[in-house]
Scaffold this motif. Structure first.
Motif, PDB file in Angstrom:
ATOM      1  N   SER A 122      25.708  23.064  15.193  1.00  0.00           N
ATOM      2  CA  SER A 122      24.772  24.303  14.984  1.00  0.00           C
ATOM      3  C   SER A 122      24.272  24.556  16.961  1.00  0.00           C
ATOM      4  O   SER A 122      24.450  26.333  17.195  1.00  0.00           O
ATOM      5  N   ARG A 123      24.341  24.098  17.675  1.00  0.00           N
ATOM      6  CA  ARG A 123      24.214  24.214  19.129  1.00  0.00           C
ATOM      7  C   ARG A 123      25.769  24.969  19.729  1.00  0.00           C
ATOM      8  O   ARG A 123      25.565  24.873  21.038  1.00  0.00           O
ATOM      9  N   ARG A 127      23.563  31.741  21.720  1.00  0.00           N
ATOM     10  CA  ARG A 127      22.144  31.843  21.019  1.00  0.00           C
ATOM     11  C   ARG A 127      21.756  33.375  20.753  1.00  0.00           C
ATOM     12  O   ARG A 127      20.731  33.775  20.495  1.00  0.00           O
ATOM     13  N   GLN A 128      22.744  34.143  21.016  1.00  0.00           N
ATOM     14  CA  GLN A 128      21.771  35.707  20.437  1.00  0.00           C
ATOM     15  C   GLN A 128      22.220  35.466  18.865  1.00  0.00           C
ATOM     16  O   GLN A 128      21.495  36.913  18.326  1.00  0.00           O
ATOM     17  N   ASP A 131      18.787  34.185  13.222  1.00  0.00           N
ATOM     18  CA  ASP A 131      19.098  33.217  11.977  1.00  0.00           C
ATOM     19  C   ASP A 131      19.023  33.055  10.988  1.00  0.00           C
ATOM     20  O   ASP A 131      19.794  32.541  10.443  1.00  0.00           O
TER      21      ASP A 131
END
Length: 335
Positions: A122-123, A127-128, A131
């Protein structure tokens, strides 16, 4: 770490079986010597790929999924006339329901055993991304692939139910050679490349335990342990039974652990803050859930009297563990 080593062993056995079938088709004499050589080659190549093949693996994983879908589509079409659509179940009544529940448990365990792998990767996501979007697309892809490929496996097994436990051999004997050879080659290469994921996760697990391990050391450790387990599964025991046991062991402890994690994240909202090495109440809830699940286990390793006599050989340990672990943590986990 347990999942990484276990999946390394499983992938090695499947790749070795594919190579063994290719050797059989090429006319090589069959036997333990050939199978042992194939397994040794797979283990060694898997370790080397895990150490040196990061960029190659990234490309393979990106496009390999489409190739695999295409192979499965061609395989399904070529075997379609041989599928026994009128095959009747061998169990009736409560035993039939119990077998269905056991099947769903194994499928759930297969998905659950990759939980930690997903978090490792998931890293790499932007970031945008939301979830819900990440979770939704992963859930949709997992559900669709499990249903479609699982259904294909069941239908192929209906061609010869007595050989359904060895789909690679069944496919090799039933499909045209022009389809079988590239399919087996892709399976062998794909399983070797998949072992990189196991080694990568093992390395991250070691870092989480404050063990600074180089990639080559993690690859070697996982390779040795996984190779030993793979050898045991191929030559000492029955691979199908041991693979099922591996999934059911995962199904025993992962659900209660996952339930505690979900309660911690979505009920208690503990998503940020300083890292904690050990959260005692969470571990306690997980262990209670694990203990509550044990009486409902039904596997070749151990069959509980409750599962055998009352539940018609149904293994619902994962469900019991998840509910119990979540309930206990809801009570003891509040600050």
């Amino acid at each position: 770490m347990f999942l990484a080593v276990g999946w390394f062993a499983v992938d090695c056995v499947i790749a070795a079986q594919a190579i063994g079938q290719l050797a059989r088709l090429a006319g090589f004499p069959q036997g333990n010597a050939l199978n042992g050589f194939a397994l040794a080659v797979v283990v060694i190549v898997s370790i080397l790929v895990a150490v040196y093949g990061h960029q190659t693996i990234a490309v393979f994983e990106k496009y390999g999924a489409f190739v695999f879908v295409a192979f499965c589509a061609v395989l399904g079409l070529t075997l379609l006339p041989k599928i026994n659509w009128s095959l009747q179940p061998s169990l009736q009544g409560a035993d039939h329901l119990a077998a269905w529940v056991l099947g769903t448990s194994v499928i759930f365990a297969l998905v659950a055993s990759w939980f930690s792998f997903a978090s490792d990767y998931s890293r790499y996501l932007p970031r945008q991304l939301s979830d819900r979007g990440v979770a939704g697309w992963i859930a949709a892809g997992t559900a669709a692939s499990m249903f479609l490929f699982g259904a294909l496996g069941v239908l192929v097994a209906s061609i010869d139910p007595n050989r359904g436990g060895d789909l690679i051999a069944l496919i090799s004997a039933s499909a045209p050679l022009a389809v079988v050879v590239p399919f087996l080659l892709f399976i062998a290469v794909g399983e070797i490349w998949a072992n990189y994921l196991d080694v990568y996760t093992a390395g991250l697990s070691a870092l989480a335990l404050n063990l600074r391990v180089r990639r080559w050391a993690a690859a070697l450790a996982v390779g040795v342990l996984g190779g030993i387990l793979a050898f045991f599964a191929m030559f000492v025991s029955n691979f199908k039974d041991q693979y099922t046991n591996f999934l059911l062991i995962t199904y025993l402890w992962v659900p209660s652990w996952a339930a505690v994690m979900l309660v911690d994240m979505f009920v208690f909202r503990r998503r940020a803050g300083p890292p904690v090495l050990l959260r005692g109440r969470a571990v306690l809830a997980w262990l209670v859930g694990l203990a509550a699940a044990v009486p409902f286990v039904d596997s070749t390793l151990w069959q509980s009297p409750l599962a055998v006599n009352l539940l018609h050989n149904t293994d619902i340990s994962g469900y019991v563990g998840a509910v119990t672990g979540a309930a206990v943590y809801l009570v003891v986990g509040r600050r």
